[in-house]
Motif scaffolding. Structure first.
Motif: not given
Length: 123
Positions: A6-12, A18-27, A91-95
């Motif tokens: 995940e990326s894109g978190g922060g203080l607002v 905010l726009r959160l992103s989640c990148a999948r990798s590994g096959g 909160a903590v946001y999870y993908c």
């Protein structure tokens, strides 16, 4: 090894976006649904938004009309556009990604999780 990041978190400030992103990798990974969950310290993870392979989506009542989940066609990326943010969205946001997700609102349905990104909304 398939991973989610995940990326894109922060203080607002309240009312901001905010726009959160989640990148999948590994096959390859036979995903039928991906979701965003969030968690406060000492509390269970709660589903924020889910998107299925047919394009259908589901949202927690608390975020309907404010958050939008989307993905790319290959399940390589997942997004969460968060508008009109409130302090209670902090909160903590999870993908998460799942192979055989039926309802989407139960965390145990998902097979793969990211490490999380902190979102803090100040009043």
């Amino acid at each position: 090894q398939v991973q989610l990041e995940e990326s894109g978190g922060g203080l607002v400030q309240a009312g901001g976006s905010l726009r959160l992103s989640c990148a999948r990798s590994g096959g390859p990974f036979a995903i039928n649904a991906m979701a965003w969950y969030r968690q406060l310290p000492g509390k269970q993870r709660e589903m924020v938004a889910t998107i299925f392979s047919d394009g259908s989506t589901d949202y927690a009542d608390s975020v309907k009309g404010r958050f939008t989940i989307s993905r790319d066609t290959m399940w390589n990326a997942l997004y969460l556009q968060m508008n009109s943010l409130k302090p209670e969205d902090t909160a903590v946001y999870y993908c998460a990604a799942g192979i055989l997700v039926l309802g989407g609102a139960v965390a145990s349905e998902y097979d793969l999780w990211g490490q999380g990104t902190q979102v803090t909304v100040s009043s």
